[in-house]
Design an enzyme around this catalytic site. Sequence first.
Site, PDB file in Angstrom:
ATOM      1  N   SER A 112       0.865  -1.186   0.000  1.00  0.00           N
ATOM      2  CA  SER A 112       0.000   0.000   0.000  1.00  0.00           C
ATOM      3  C   SER A 112       0.898   1.231   0.000  1.00  0.00           C
ATOM      4  CB  SER A 112      -0.938  -0.034   1.215  1.00  0.00           C
ATOM      5  OG  SER A 112      -1.888   1.007   1.148  1.00  0.00           O
TER       6      SER A 112
ATOM      7  N   ASP B  32      -3.570  -4.229   6.679  1.00  0.00           N
ATOM      8  CA  ASP B  32      -3.996  -4.962   5.487  1.00  0.00           C
ATOM      9  C   ASP B  32      -3.011  -6.084   5.183  1.00  0.00           C
ATOM     10  OD1 ASP B  32      -6.301  -3.214   4.270  1.00  0.00           O
ATOM     11  OD2 ASP B  32      -4.741  -1.812   4.890  1.00  0.00           O
TER      12      ASP B  32
ATOM     13  N   HIS C  39      -2.911  -1.000  -3.385  1.00  0.00           N
ATOM     14  CA  HIS C  39      -4.149  -0.251  -3.208  1.00  0.00           C
ATOM     15  C   HIS C  39      -4.201   0.915  -4.183  1.00  0.00           C
ATOM     16  CE1 HIS C  39      -4.517  -1.851   1.172  1.00  0.00           C
ATOM     17  NE2 HIS C  39      -4.988  -2.696   0.276  1.00  0.00           N
TER      18      HIS C  39
END
Length: 338
Positions: free
Chosen positions: A5, A124, A32
């Site tokens: 990310s 995540d 992401h």
Amino acid sequence: MVGASAGGVEALRDLVAGLPEDFAGAMLVVLHLPPGGASSLPAILDRACRLPAESARHGGKLRPGHIYTAPPDHHLLVDDGRMMLSRGPTENGHRPAIDATLRSAAQARGAGVIGVILSGSLDDGTSGLSVVKARGGLAVVQDPKEAIYPGMPASALMRVDVDLVLPAAQMGAELARRVRESVEGGDVPPLSLLDEVEARASRAEDLAVTSRPEVRDVTRPSEFACPDCQGVLFALDENGTRFRCRVGHAWTAQALFQQQSQEIEQALWAALRALEEKRDLARRMGRDAEEHGFPLVANRYRRHSEETTRAVEVLREFLVEGLTGLEDPGDEVPGEPA
């Protein structure tokens, strides 16, 4: 399977630069991305390494020596040696989400999966990496001390029995060696009921995930609302760190906390705007009352203006100074001073 990310592009470039031309595996990359537009990630990775990188296509066959990136607004899943693109519910507000990819790959390939977590905020990838490990796969994490945003790798280290912790630049050669190793046979543990439910939700096969009787027996409604649809979130573990709503949106506690903080700040800015408008309107109405010979009414509006002005000053000071410097708890590295 590689997930990243914030700060992940730099880590991905370092990782793929170390991959040899004869890399024997297929690499799926999830970064992401905002839902609109096209991703330049395939071109970035293609320039950084000796392997071809391309955007994943629905139904495309996984080929060794190729890198596939998740396109915006689609989960990248694996099924029977092929890629699947799904517009299933978001996870932590993201689609694509690395947890969905890792969970899907672990379900499809068991011990033949290597899960890699790179730089990123919050947690995540932790849930998906735990499924990879539970199914006999290999768990690899970027050294949090070198990650631009250490939250994701640090979270994985806290909650998953990770096999390797490496700088991103050393991962390519190590992954090339690992994918050539034979995977031991034997029984691979099946997905747990909740992991199976989450896998089906990611594939958009069963969105009413909490309405099934067998799922209701192992979940419980929380006191929290889903930021995406405002439905009730159901806790998926005893500690209340993973949630899904009835239609399948998934949240971890860290991501939910961050989202709630953002919503509160937005609400406070809206309140500040409303207070400033009320103050200005009170001033205007006070002047009008005074001009028309109603001094008592003018004084009443003047008091309203003064009270609202004080509220504006307090709220603006809190927004500008009170919210500044709040650190993201997901970016703290275990064992490091906060």
